[in-house]
Design a protein around this motif. Structure first.
Motif, short mmCIF file in Angstrom:
data_model
loop_
_atom_site.label_atom_id
_atom_site.label_comp_id
_atom_site.label_asym_id
_atom_site.label_seq_id
_atom_site.Cartn_x
_atom_site.Cartn_y
_atom_site.Cartn_z
N ARG A 19 -11.27 -48.93 -24.59
CA ARG A 19 -10.82 -49.61 -25.75
C ARG A 19 -10.98 -51.21 -25.22
O ARG A 19 -11.29 -52.59 -25.88
CB ARG A 19 -9.68 -49.67 -26.05
CG ARG A 19 -8.74 -48.88 -26.73
CD ARG A 19 -7.33 -49.41 -27.48
NE ARG A 19 -7.62 -50.30 -28.48
CZ ARG A 19 -6.06 -50.84 -28.41
NH1 ARG A 19 -4.90 -50.85 -27.23
NH2 ARG A 19 -5.89 -51.95 -29.08
N TYR A 78 0.95 -50.63 -20.98
CA TYR A 78 1.44 -50.78 -22.39
C TYR A 78 1.41 -52.70 -23.07
O TYR A 78 0.80 -52.70 -23.51
CB TYR A 78 3.49 -50.66 -22.74
CG TYR A 78 3.73 -49.25 -22.75
CD1 TYR A 78 3.00 -48.07 -23.34
CD2 TYR A 78 4.87 -48.57 -22.42
CE1 TYR A 78 3.05 -47.46 -23.30
CE2 TYR A 78 5.30 -47.52 -22.42
CZ TYR A 78 4.49 -47.24 -23.30
OH TYR A 78 4.44 -45.15 -23.01
N ASP A 81 -2.21 -52.67 -23.29
CA ASP A 81 -2.75 -52.54 -24.50
C ASP A 81 -2.37 -53.48 -25.99
O ASP A 81 -2.75 -53.78 -27.08
CB ASP A 81 -1.46 -51.02 -25.00
CG ASP A 81 -2.25 -50.38 -26.27
OD1 ASP A 81 -3.18 -49.97 -26.02
OD2 ASP A 81 -1.48 -49.41 -27.02
N ASP A 82 -0.91 -54.05 -25.86
CA ASP A 82 -0.68 -54.37 -26.64
C ASP A 82 -1.09 -55.66 -26.58
O ASP A 82 -2.05 -56.54 -27.56
CB ASP A 82 1.21 -55.02 -26.60
CG ASP A 82 1.97 -54.74 -26.50
OD1 ASP A 82 2.03 -53.02 -27.21
OD2 ASP A 82 2.96 -54.25 -25.93
N ASP A 85 -4.92 -55.39 -28.56
CA ASP A 85 -4.28 -55.21 -30.06
C ASP A 85 -4.48 -56.43 -30.14
O ASP A 85 -5.15 -56.43 -31.17
CB ASP A 85 -2.90 -54.55 -30.45
CG ASP A 85 -2.69 -53.06 -30.29
OD1 ASP A 85 -3.99 -52.13 -29.86
OD2 ASP A 85 -1.68 -51.94 -30.01
N GLU A 86 -3.54 -57.00 -29.98
CA GLU A 86 -3.69 -58.62 -30.59
C GLU A 86 -5.31 -59.19 -30.56
O GLU A 86 -5.49 -60.12 -31.31
CB GLU A 86 -2.98 -59.72 -29.44
CG GLU A 86 -2.96 -60.64 -29.74
CD GLU A 86 -2.47 -61.52 -28.56
OE1 GLU A 86 -1.43 -62.91 -29.13
OE2 GLU A 86 -0.70 -61.27 -27.99
N ASN A 88 -8.16 -57.28 -30.87
CA ASN A 88 -8.64 -56.70 -32.14
C ASN A 88 -8.66 -57.46 -33.40
O ASN A 88 -8.85 -57.87 -33.58
CB ASN A 88 -8.51 -55.30 -31.46
CG ASN A 88 -9.18 -54.71 -30.31
OD1 ASN A 88 -10.32 -55.51 -30.00
ND2 ASN A 88 -9.37 -53.61 -29.98
N THR A 89 -7.61 -57.32 -32.59
CA THR A 89 -6.80 -58.23 -34.08
C THR A 89 -7.45 -59.54 -35.20
O THR A 89 -7.71 -59.19 -35.65
CB THR A 89 -5.02 -57.75 -34.56
OG1 THR A 89 -4.87 -56.30 -34.38
CG2 THR A 89 -4.71 -58.88 -35.45
#
Length: 156
Positions: A19, A78, A81-82, A85-86, A88-89
């Motif tokens: 990712r 983790y 990864d968070d 995510d932020e 990608n959002t």
């Protein structure tokens, strides 16, 4: 149970690597102020950690320091990864806003209004990426102290 947790850690690391610099994110970063060179350094560090994961998983049974290293690494992964995510959002949100602006004739005012928050977001995100990178870089240095070796295969 510890083996299941560590297998999950290996899988988490693999997913994170997949990712970290997808084409969509690179496209997005060209138009914004995301520091892709820092993301690439982060990926190299993750690859370095992945290379010693099997050895660490085996040694954690007899070496409490390695067990603690793996537990702390899990927390850092983790957090990484968070953060992805932020990012990608935000990338998806920008993409959707760009698509909606194409359909609206008065979008220039909206774009000008939103450009400042985007820049602020990326300043914060770049700082967070730097923090995660430095944290994972410490794990990479510690792997040498713990004498973790690359390419060690698990026992069958």
């Amino acid at each position: 149970m510890a083996f299941v947790g560590e297998a999950f850690l290996s899988a988490s690391l693999e997913v994170l690597l997949d990712r970290i610099i997808p084409d969509e994110l690179l496209y997005f970063s060209r138009n914004k102020e995301l520091d892709t060179s820092l993301l690439k350094k982060l990926k190299i560090t993750l690859l370095s950690l992945q290379a010693v994961m099997n050895d660490a998983e085996e040694k954690q049974i007899t070496n409490p320091a390695v067990k603690q290293w793996l537990d702390e690494l899990r927390d850092a992964l983790y957090d990484a990864d968070d953060l992805l995510d932020e990012i990608n959002t935000e990338s998806l949100r920008c993409k959707l806003e760009a698509e909606s602006q194409i359909q609206q004739p008065f979008s220039d005012q909206v774009l000008n209004f939103l450009s400042s928050p985007f820049k602020s977001f990326f300043r914060v995100v770049n700082s967070e990426i730097q923090d995660v990178f430095q944290r994972l870089e410490q794990f990479s240095l510690q792997k040498d102290i713990l004498e973790l070796k690359q390419g060690v295969c698990g026992k069958v």
